[in-house]
Design an enzyme around this catalytic site. Sequence first.
Site, PDB file in Angstrom:
ATOM      1  N   HIS A   1     -13.821   1.528   8.090  1.00  0.00           N
ATOM      2  CA  HIS A   1     -14.473   2.347   7.062  1.00  0.00           C
ATOM      3  C   HIS A   1     -15.781   2.977   7.546  1.00  0.00           C
ATOM      4  O   HIS A   1     -16.041   4.157   7.337  1.00  0.00           O
ATOM      5  CB  HIS A   1     -14.780   1.491   5.824  1.00  0.00           C
ATOM      6  CG  HIS A   1     -13.557   0.906   5.213  1.00  0.00           C
ATOM      7  ND1 HIS A   1     -12.522   1.683   4.748  1.00  0.00           N
ATOM      8  CD2 HIS A   1     -13.181  -0.379   4.998  1.00  0.00           C
ATOM      9  CE1 HIS A   1     -11.570   0.894   4.267  1.00  0.00           C
ATOM     10  NE2 HIS A   1     -11.948  -0.352   4.415  1.00  0.00           N
TER      11      HIS A   1
ATOM     12  N   HIS B   1      -2.041  -0.338   8.269  1.00  0.00           N
ATOM     13  CA  HIS B   1      -3.016  -0.486   7.190  1.00  0.00           C
ATOM     14  C   HIS B   1      -4.340   0.196   7.545  1.00  0.00           C
ATOM     15  O   HIS B   1      -5.005   0.787   6.679  1.00  0.00           O
ATOM     16  CB  HIS B   1      -3.257  -1.955   6.834  1.00  0.00           C
ATOM     17  CG  HIS B   1      -4.176  -2.072   5.661  1.00  0.00           C
ATOM     18  ND1 HIS B   1      -3.736  -1.913   4.364  1.00  0.00           N
ATOM     19  CD2 HIS B   1      -5.521  -2.208   5.574  1.00  0.00           C
ATOM     20  CE1 HIS B   1      -4.761  -1.978   3.538  1.00  0.00           C
ATOM     21  NE2 HIS B   1      -5.862  -2.167   4.250  1.00  0.00           N
TER      22      HIS B   1
ATOM     23  N   ASP C   1      -6.317   2.946   5.280  1.00  0.00           N
ATOM     24  CA  ASP C   1      -7.752   2.941   4.965  1.00  0.00           C
ATOM     25  C   ASP C   1      -8.392   4.279   5.362  1.00  0.00           C
ATOM     26  O   ASP C   1      -9.210   4.834   4.623  1.00  0.00           O
ATOM     27  CB  ASP C   1      -8.472   1.829   5.747  1.00  0.00           C
ATOM     28  CG  ASP C   1      -8.274   0.451   5.123  1.00  0.00           C
ATOM     29  OD1 ASP C   1      -7.912   0.362   3.933  1.00  0.00           O
ATOM     30  OD2 ASP C   1      -8.498  -0.542   5.844  1.00  0.00           O
TER      31      ASP C   1
ATOM     32  N   HIS D   1      -7.723   2.053  -1.075  1.00  0.00           N
ATOM     33  CA  HIS D   1      -6.253   2.085  -1.144  1.00  0.00           C
ATOM     34  C   HIS D   1      -5.781   3.008  -2.265  1.00  0.00           C
ATOM     35  O   HIS D   1      -4.782   3.714  -2.117  1.00  0.00           O
ATOM     36  CB  HIS D   1      -5.684   0.676  -1.303  1.00  0.00           C
ATOM     37  CG  HIS D   1      -6.181  -0.280  -0.257  1.00  0.00           C
ATOM     38  ND1 HIS D   1      -6.273  -1.622  -0.443  1.00  0.00           N
ATOM     39  CD2 HIS D   1      -6.643  -0.042   1.008  1.00  0.00           C
ATOM     40  CE1 HIS D   1      -6.756  -2.197   0.656  1.00  0.00           C
ATOM     41  NE2 HIS D   1      -7.006  -1.246   1.547  1.00  0.00           N
TER      42      HIS D   1
HETATM   43 ZN   LIG Z   1      -7.705  -1.621   3.439  1.00  0.00          ZN
END
Ligand SMILES: [Zn+2]
Length: 306
Positions: A264, A237, A241, A81
């Site tokens: 991720h 969100h 990321d 973040h």
């Molecule tokens: Zn996150």
Amino acid sequence: MPLNNQRTISKPSYLKGVGLHTGQTVNLALLPGKLDSGIVFKRKDLKENNLIFANYNNVTPSILCTKIQNENSVSVSTIEHLMAAIYGEEIDNLLIEVDGPEIPIMDGSARDFVKSIRESGIKNLKGDRKYIKVLKKITVKQGDKFISIEPFDKLKIDFEIVYNNPIIKKQREIFQNSQSDLELFYNSRTFCLFEDVEKIKKKGLAKGGSLENAVVVKDDAILNKEGLRYKNEFVMHKILDCLGDLMLCGNRIRGSIVCSQGGHQLTYELIKKIFSNKENWALENQVLNKLQPNKKTFPARIAISA
Ligand SMILES: [Zn+2]
């Protein structure tokens, strides 16, 4: 296309908060970086081997967050973040001091990091910013997860998530690099399903997790009193990321990304695949051999006085 100067912050900025996974309270200092130094983390609680360069070559396997580690196994986790704030605020060089192994989660979004950077002000450095230009379409598939990038003159991210949950369901959002867009992404918080909380805690993770720093969804209810910030906060969100993880390319990347069900790990696999072949990418406004993406640690960026 006009050349852009590299940027850093004009004065230090300090934050304090709890690590989402460690539960440990840590102090964070954002300090101006020198030209071509890139984004560098420094573990202030360690006396030596404490610099970790924010580059995909230093990414190490981790659950539910992005973690980087230097050649002496010194690591810092949950950087994504803060890295997204750095991406969006167009900071190229920054020294980040932290006195523990994890960046604080703050409110689960990038909001406090962005505020800190803006309060510090921007300093232009006397050197051109470089961009990574994607030259070919690259795709990574893992089961029902999918991510691709293809040549485009800006960064575009078209992201979709599908959850077996009546509130999240299927959400899709498109990010296109404009300032008004960015605020919505910055403010979007991390989230999880209530039924996963126990599983995550059993793995020794999320020790610092609470309704103060994550949206928790139980069936058709949001457990956070204040509810959602936006209807599409979940997918927004995920894009936040993705932005943070893309900053690990070492320079901002230009390309059109389409992603379904990613996270991720998938973004990291895409970055590795891009840099695995010199024919996939080029640096714009820059001599090509300055970036050597196949080295274990990021080279030529050691202009930091430790
Ligand atoms: Zn996150």
